[in-house]
Design a protein around this motif. Sequence first.
Motif, PDB file in Angstrom:
ATOM      1  N   ALA A 511       0.836  -1.198   0.000  1.00 57.88           N
ATOM      2  CA  ALA A 511       0.000   0.000   0.000  1.00 57.88           C
ATOM      3  C   ALA A 511       0.871   1.248   0.000  1.00 57.88           C
ATOM      4  O   ALA A 511       0.635   2.201  -0.772  1.00 57.88           O
ATOM      5  N   VAL A 512       1.884   1.265   0.836  1.00 54.60           N
ATOM      6  CA  VAL A 512       2.776   2.421   0.922  1.00 54.60           C
ATOM      7  C   VAL A 512       3.505   2.635  -0.405  1.00 54.60           C
ATOM      8  O   VAL A 512       3.691   3.777  -0.847  1.00 54.60           O
ATOM      9  N   GLU A 513       3.890   1.557  -1.070  1.00 59.73           N
ATOM     10  CA  GLU A 513       4.572   1.677  -2.355  1.00 59.73           C
ATOM     11  C   GLU A 513       3.711   2.420  -3.379  1.00 59.73           C
ATOM     12  O   GLU A 513       4.215   3.227  -4.171  1.00 59.73           O
ATOM     13  N   GLN A 514       2.417   2.149  -3.364  1.00 55.74           N
ATOM     14  CA  GLN A 514       1.530   2.832  -4.311  1.00 55.74           C
ATOM     15  C   GLN A 514       1.405   4.324  -3.962  1.00 55.74           C
ATOM     16  O   GLN A 514       1.383   5.174  -4.846  1.00 55.74           O
ATOM     17  N   LEU A 515       1.324   4.620  -2.674  1.00 56.28           N
ATOM     18  CA  LEU A 515       1.269   6.018  -2.262  1.00 56.28           C
ATOM     19  C   LEU A 515       2.543   6.747  -2.657  1.00 56.28           C
ATOM     20  O   LEU A 515       2.504   7.925  -3.067  1.00 56.28           O
ATOM     21  N   GLN A 516       3.670   6.076  -2.557  1.00 56.93           N
ATOM     22  CA  GLN A 516       4.935   6.691  -2.944  1.00 56.93           C
ATOM     23  C   GLN A 516       4.947   7.036  -4.432  1.00 56.93           C
ATOM     24  O   GLN A 516       5.474   8.089  -4.829  1.00 56.93           O
ATOM     25  N   LYS A 517       4.374   6.171  -5.257  1.00 52.52           N
ATOM     26  CA  LYS A 517       4.312   6.457  -6.692  1.00 52.52           C
ATOM     27  C   LYS A 517       3.466   7.707  -6.962  1.00 52.52           C
ATOM     28  O   LYS A 517       3.833   8.552  -7.792  1.00 52.52           O
ATOM     29  N   ILE A 518       2.341   7.803  -6.282  1.00 52.93           N
ATOM     30  CA  ILE A 518       1.478   8.979  -6.456  1.00 52.93           C
ATOM     31  C   ILE A 518       2.216  10.235  -6.004  1.00 52.93           C
ATOM     32  O   ILE A 518       2.207  11.269  -6.693  1.00 52.93           O
ATOM     33  N   ARG A 519       2.858  10.152  -4.846  1.00 52.27           N
ATOM     34  CA  ARG A 519       3.580  11.301  -4.303  1.00 52.27           C
ATOM     35  C   ARG A 519       4.774  11.688  -5.180  1.00 52.27           C
ATOM     36  O   ARG A 519       5.098  12.864  -5.307  1.00 52.27           O
ATOM     37  N   ALA A 520       5.444  10.704  -5.776  1.00 50.17           N
ATOM     38  CA  ALA A 520       6.587  11.009  -6.635  1.00 50.17           C
ATOM     39  C   ALA A 520       6.153  11.840  -7.836  1.00 50.17           C
ATOM     40  O   ALA A 520       6.838  12.796  -8.228  1.00 50.17           O
ATOM     41  N   ARG A 521       5.022  11.485  -8.435  1.00 51.52           N
ATOM     42  CA  ARG A 521       4.528  12.275  -9.573  1.00 51.52           C
ATOM     43  C   ARG A 521       4.146  13.686  -9.137  1.00 51.52           C
ATOM     44  O   ARG A 521       4.298  14.655  -9.886  1.00 51.52           O
ATOM     45  N   ALA A 522       3.657  13.825  -7.914  1.00 50.36           N
ATOM     46  CA  ALA A 522       3.294  15.147  -7.410  1.00 50.36           C
ATOM     47  C   ALA A 522       4.525  16.023  -7.204  1.00 50.36           C
ATOM     48  O   ALA A 522       4.418  17.253  -7.198  1.00 50.36           O
ATOM     49  N   GLY A 523       5.693  15.389  -7.007  1.00 51.18           N
ATOM     50  CA  GLY A 523       6.911  16.168  -6.842  1.00 51.18           C
ATOM     51  C   GLY A 523       7.713  15.837  -5.610  1.00 51.18           C
ATOM     52  O   GLY A 523       8.777  16.423  -5.379  1.00 51.18           O
ATOM     53  N   TYR A 524       7.261  14.892  -4.789  1.00 53.48           N
ATOM     54  CA  TYR A 524       8.011  14.482  -3.603  1.00 53.48           C
ATOM     55  C   TYR A 524       9.122  13.499  -4.005  1.00 53.48           C
ATOM     56  O   TYR A 524       9.075  12.895  -5.080  1.00 53.48           O
ATOM     57  N   THR A 525      10.094  13.337  -3.134  1.00 52.92           N
ATOM     58  CA  THR A 525      11.219  12.444  -3.407  1.00 52.92           C
ATOM     59  C   THR A 525      11.433  11.487  -2.239  1.00 52.92           C
ATOM     60  O   THR A 525      10.841  11.639  -1.166  1.00 52.92           O
ATOM     61  N   ALA A 526      12.343  10.552  -2.467  1.00 54.14           N
ATOM     62  CA  ALA A 526      12.657   9.570  -1.431  1.00 54.14           C
ATOM     63  C   ALA A 526      13.370  10.193  -0.242  1.00 54.14           C
ATOM     64  O   ALA A 526      13.462   9.572   0.830  1.00 54.14           O
ATOM     65  N   ALA A 527      13.859  11.412  -0.417  1.00 55.22           N
ATOM     66  CA  ALA A 527      14.624  12.058   0.654  1.00 55.22           C
ATOM     67  C   ALA A 527      13.840  12.160   1.946  1.00 55.22           C
ATOM     68  O   ALA A 527      14.410  12.070   3.042  1.00 55.22           O
ATOM     69  N   ASN A 528      12.533  12.363   1.832  1.00 56.77           N
ATOM     70  CA  ASN A 528      11.704  12.410   3.058  1.00 56.77           C
ATOM     71  C   ASN A 528      10.578  11.388   2.988  1.00 56.77           C
ATOM     72  O   ASN A 528       9.487  11.624   3.479  1.00 56.77           O
ATOM     73  N   ASN A 529      10.894  10.234   2.351  1.00 57.51           N
ATOM     74  CA  ASN A 529       9.912   9.155   2.213  1.00 57.51           C
ATOM     75  C   ASN A 529       8.650   9.639   1.516  1.00 57.51           C
ATOM     76  O   ASN A 529       7.545   9.231   1.836  1.00 57.51           O
TER      77      ASN A 529
END
Length: 727
Positions: A511-529
């Motif tokens: 579930a978290v992996e899918q949220l990370q994909k959505i957030r990555a497109r929005a502009g977030y990075t792995a730097a702050n999960n």
Amino acid sequence: MKRNNIKLLSQVLISAFVLSSCSDSFLEDKKNYDNVNTGIYDYFSGANARVSDVYSWSLPDPNSDANWKYNCTGNADDQSKSTEEYSGFGAFVNPQAEMTVMGGTKVQDFFHNQANNIQASVWGRIRNINDVIRGITEGALSQEEKDKLLGQVYFFRAWCYYNLVKWYGGVPIVKDVLEPVESSVVPRSSAKACIEFICEDLDKSAEMLSAATINGGWSSSEDWGRVTSGTALALKGRVLLLWASPMFNRANDVTRWNTAYEEIKKSIPVLNACGYGLYQTSNNVNGSDFAALFSTVKSSEAVFATLFNTVQSGDGQKNNNWERGIRPKNSTGSGKEASAMMVDMFPMADGKKPALTNTYNKLEGSEYTYDENYPFMNRDPRFYRTFAFPGVRWAYSGDPTQANSDNPSYDSGKNYELWNYVWYTNLDDQGNAESGNSYGADNLLSNKKGLYVRKRSDDLDVNTSSLYNWAATDNNGGFAYSAAPYLEIRYAEVLLNYAEAACGSGHMSEAVEQLQKIRARAGYTAANNYGLQTDLAADQAACMSAVLYERQIELAYEGKRFDDLRRWMLFDGGISQANGAPSTWTLTGWGGNTCTYLGFKPLNGQRRENMEFRVQDSYGLGGTTKVSDPLVVAGVTRPAAVDYRKELTTQLEQLKEFYASKLVRKLKKGDARDQNHVDLTMQFYPKYYFLGFAQGAQNSNKDLLQTIGWEDYNNAGANGTFDPLAE
């Protein structure tokens, strides 16, 4: 169900189906080809015309408020106004007008609509689909051709049934073309049987369309926009998620979550094979990819879409009015006003909720301090693409002075700046939250909004080839003829469905992996999960809360929020019961209260307000004209409007300084007050989780069992007996 309320229309023989001259969409020209001579099904062109007719009857329409025919698409209709997105009591939360079958405020009818008119009947549409299925099945086409056509039609039968089941639970399952005779009666089936029927149709659709669509989608560009195997499986995932949700799954039967999880997970490779994926470019600036996906005609995000064109008149006209609906009046639009509740709930720049937000209490608060006087400071990148506020650039192509010479041209819209701050003409109004007697800058005057909905805009800074034809002098406004597609199911929703099902079945890491994909497109990075807190994989309640919060933000103003609130019973947590409900309706899963489980403040008892930014007291009052703007009179120079093509930090700080010295946030009444000016609050009655049949539907079918909790018109107003949760 009785069919005596459906009459056949004229019998029409069609030898060919002529598409619109626009090469990018088979959907741009729709004609009525229903109830035709069966010989039409022996020719692909004729059978294809019937399939295209099914599209014209069944596709979502963003130009319409939600009703018997169309699902909610994000307009400020009764459904969206029953969520956090807009204020002004929608029918489902109005505390002064409880919906009934036989009383003054009639229950909304999504089941029946008109008798004796097949095109204005819910069941007429299904009958038409069944007629096409029979005609193609019995016709002389090759099996390959039949599969290509039937796969599309089975999808739309499932789509029609999904839109019934989500309101009523069990409904009559009609697979054949019933004759309009007294004996054609089909009783209500159980909700479980209906869910299984919908999934069977979607499995058929996916299988039949596989040969034509799983190698990158339809081979011909003319077919882009038709449903695919991926579309069918995406809808199946949504249906199974509905079945697993608390509204249908009161005991939290984990097998339902497991089924949804497994089926959605299996659908992802098929969706990818059909050409779908998150819309992403190599130049994502301040959420520009998130903005661009809505104004890209052939976006990879468009799993299930309604297409439009810019034809201005005649049978081929199919325009999208959303752009006109959201743009400010001084650019020839009308504007949609976002509620302050929704604005204040959006995440901060670190991806966390504003610390003062009194809901989603299982989620961490942001390290950024949220100051409601400057709501644009340090926000999630999607905030800037969802709302528009005083002092922001919002470019378009068109000259608004053609419509009104006092409108600011801003280089024919190419450098348009929104300055929708207001002033008042007297002090009593200025201090009164109920007063609407304020006047907006830049000739907005009385046609202003506090904060505008910007979501799904065809922004010229994002899309330099506008999808609209400008016609400012037209009665419909400059943005009237837009070809922007409407995305009913987009790939991001599929990932969010996957995340929710994974969480519900105990696979929180996925579930978290899918949220990370959505957030990555929005502009977030792995730097702050990706802006997510680190304990989600270990805390199922917090994980589910994060999923629902992400759905609310990512899918804002797309017509999805009301369904999410209902299926998770977030108006009251599921603690109340409809009149006459059996013990099996008691919510025993999620600790007996979904709101407590999620840390979500129930919407019942709350109200939505609006906001506006008025000139500070030191600048005094103004008049009713553009030139009476107190800031203009005082010779104030505005800062440059915030330009999303550039780095934001310095720009936003400069705008904040302008607000601090020139403007003040003012409470603007949103939801109604009573005759004594006392605040009223939202009231969603427990019987609304499953609707009852309107009087017209029961009158047309004396054998149609009424839903528990609603008056039975055919039984002198006694409580209904049909149990939507019984299997």
